[in-house]
Motif scaffolding. Sequence first.
Motif, mmCIF file in Angstrom:
data_model
loop_
_atom_site.group_PDB
_atom_site.id
_atom_site.type_symbol
_atom_site.label_atom_id
_atom_site.label_comp_id
_atom_site.label_asym_id
_atom_site.label_seq_id
_atom_site.Cartn_x
_atom_site.Cartn_y
_atom_site.Cartn_z
ATOM 1 N N THR A 97 0.837 -1.196 0.000
ATOM 2 C CA THR A 97 0.000 0.000 0.000
ATOM 3 C C THR A 97 0.871 1.245 0.000
ATOM 4 N N ASP A 98 0.260 2.409 -0.273
ATOM 5 C CA ASP A 98 1.042 3.647 -0.300
ATOM 6 C C ASP A 98 0.922 4.434 1.000
ATOM 7 N N SER A 99 0.297 3.814 2.017
ATOM 8 C CA SER A 99 0.056 4.554 3.259
ATOM 9 C C SER A 99 0.141 3.627 4.470
ATOM 10 N N PHE A 100 0.055 4.237 5.635
ATOM 11 C CA PHE A 100 -0.012 3.506 6.891
ATOM 12 C C PHE A 100 -1.377 3.779 7.513
ATOM 13 N N LEU A 101 -1.950 2.776 8.175
ATOM 14 C CA LEU A 101 -3.312 2.883 8.678
ATOM 15 C C LEU A 101 -3.372 2.565 10.163
ATOM 16 N N ILE A 102 -4.111 3.418 10.899
ATOM 17 C CA ILE A 102 -4.359 3.189 12.321
ATOM 18 C C ILE A 102 -5.858 3.033 12.533
ATOM 19 N N THR A 103 -6.250 1.935 13.159
ATOM 20 C CA THR A 103 -7.633 1.718 13.568
ATOM 21 C C THR A 103 -7.633 1.361 15.051
ATOM 22 N N SER A 104 -8.821 1.120 15.585
ATOM 23 C CA SER A 104 -8.901 0.749 17.007
ATOM 24 C C SER A 104 -8.219 -0.585 17.264
ATOM 25 N N ALA A 105 -8.100 -1.415 16.219
ATOM 26 C CA ALA A 105 -7.481 -2.735 16.382
ATOM 27 C C ALA A 105 -5.987 -2.735 16.100
ATOM 28 N N THR A 106 -5.438 -1.600 15.693
ATOM 29 C CA THR A 106 -4.023 -1.540 15.316
ATOM 30 C C THR A 106 -3.113 -1.737 16.513
ATOM 31 N N SER A 107 -2.138 -2.616 16.340
ATOM 32 C CA SER A 107 -1.078 -2.765 17.336
ATOM 33 C C SER A 107 0.000 -1.724 17.056
ATOM 34 N N ILE A 108 0.174 -0.783 17.979
ATOM 35 C CA ILE A 108 1.164 0.274 17.782
ATOM 36 C C ILE A 108 2.562 -0.310 17.656
ATOM 37 N N ASN A 109 2.835 -1.366 18.412
ATOM 38 C CA ASN A 109 4.170 -1.974 18.351
ATOM 39 C C ASN A 109 4.450 -2.571 16.979
ATOM 40 N N LEU A 110 3.444 -3.251 16.401
ATOM 41 C CA LEU A 110 3.626 -3.838 15.068
ATOM 42 C C LEU A 110 3.739 -2.752 14.005
ATOM 43 N N LEU A 111 2.925 -1.702 14.151
ATOM 44 C CA LEU A 111 3.000 -0.603 13.193
ATOM 45 C C LEU A 111 4.347 0.098 13.288
ATOM 46 N N PHE A 112 4.833 0.260 14.510
ATOM 47 C CA PHE A 112 6.149 0.863 14.700
ATOM 48 C C PHE A 112 7.223 0.057 13.985
ATOM 49 N N GLU A 113 7.180 -1.261 14.142
ATOM 50 C CA GLU A 113 8.175 -2.118 13.497
ATOM 51 C C GLU A 113 8.115 -1.990 11.976
ATOM 52 N N GLU A 114 6.889 -1.938 11.436
ATOM 53 C CA GLU A 114 6.724 -1.791 9.989
ATOM 54 C C GLU A 114 7.245 -0.444 9.510
ATOM 55 N N LEU A 115 6.943 0.611 10.268
ATOM 56 C CA LEU A 115 7.408 1.950 9.919
ATOM 57 C C LEU A 115 8.922 2.044 9.934
ATOM 58 N N ILE A 116 9.518 1.557 10.992
ATOM 59 C CA ILE A 116 10.977 1.658 11.126
ATOM 60 C C ILE A 116 11.676 0.853 10.037
ATOM 61 N N SER A 117 11.139 -0.323 9.734
ATOM 62 C CA SER A 117 11.720 -1.141 8.662
ATOM 63 C C SER A 117 11.655 -0.409 7.332
ATOM 64 N N THR A 118 10.511 0.237 7.056
ATOM 65 C CA THR A 118 10.341 0.984 5.805
ATOM 66 C C THR A 118 11.267 2.189 5.766
ATOM 67 N N LEU A 119 11.378 2.907 6.880
ATOM 68 C CA LEU A 119 12.265 4.073 6.951
ATOM 69 C C LEU A 119 13.724 3.660 6.779
ATOM 70 N N LYS A 120 14.115 2.566 7.398
ATOM 71 C CA LYS A 120 15.492 2.090 7.281
ATOM 72 C C LYS A 120 15.833 1.787 5.826
#
Length: 206
Positions: A97-120
């Motif tokens: 996808t071209d974006s990151f998504l936050i919902t009530s079910a989103t795990s912040i820790n998993l999203l953080f890992e995905e973000l950092i991996s993409t940024l790296k």
Amino acid sequence: MSDLKEKFNLLVKESISPFLKSAGFKKAGLNYYLHLNDLVMVINLQKSHGNSFEELKFYVNFGIHSSSIDEVLGLPTNHKPKEHECYYHNRIHPMATDSFLITSATSINLLFEELISTLKTALTKSESIKSTTDLADLMIENNGLYKRKELCLYLLLSSNDERLKTYVQLLHEKFKEDQRWAKIENSTNEMLAAHKRNYKMKDIIK
């Protein structure tokens, strides 16, 4: 403040900002800047206009600016450009996808890992861009029509005619069937004539 906005703010404060700070970036609002010689690397967090109480979508934008190009073009030096003002820009995103998504079910820790991996991954790719010459080559290969006039003028004014010809050839390969091509060809010929070059577009793409 909604729970989703709280999650986003927490993600920025506890995850994104510390990571980018460790890489040398300085925060200004939702923009992060890294100055490297005459280059400015920009990472921008952009919230979607279509967000709701059910989901919060955001984008991570990346740009590279050059004070040397500003100087050659006779523009004021922009030390804190917006991502869309940069001479090169792109969107950093996961594969699917071209974006990151936050919902009530989103795990912040998993999203953080995905973000950092993409940024790296993005920062690793940008490590090869250490000068305005590197940036110009990146623009030639990837920009398409974005900042076309600025790139052509910079290459002309800095006597980089061979790079200019390479750029024109790539544009022709990609856009020769585009209805805008005639205007592109005419405006480029006008620049060539204005800067007293003894060749035209037809000589480059023959």
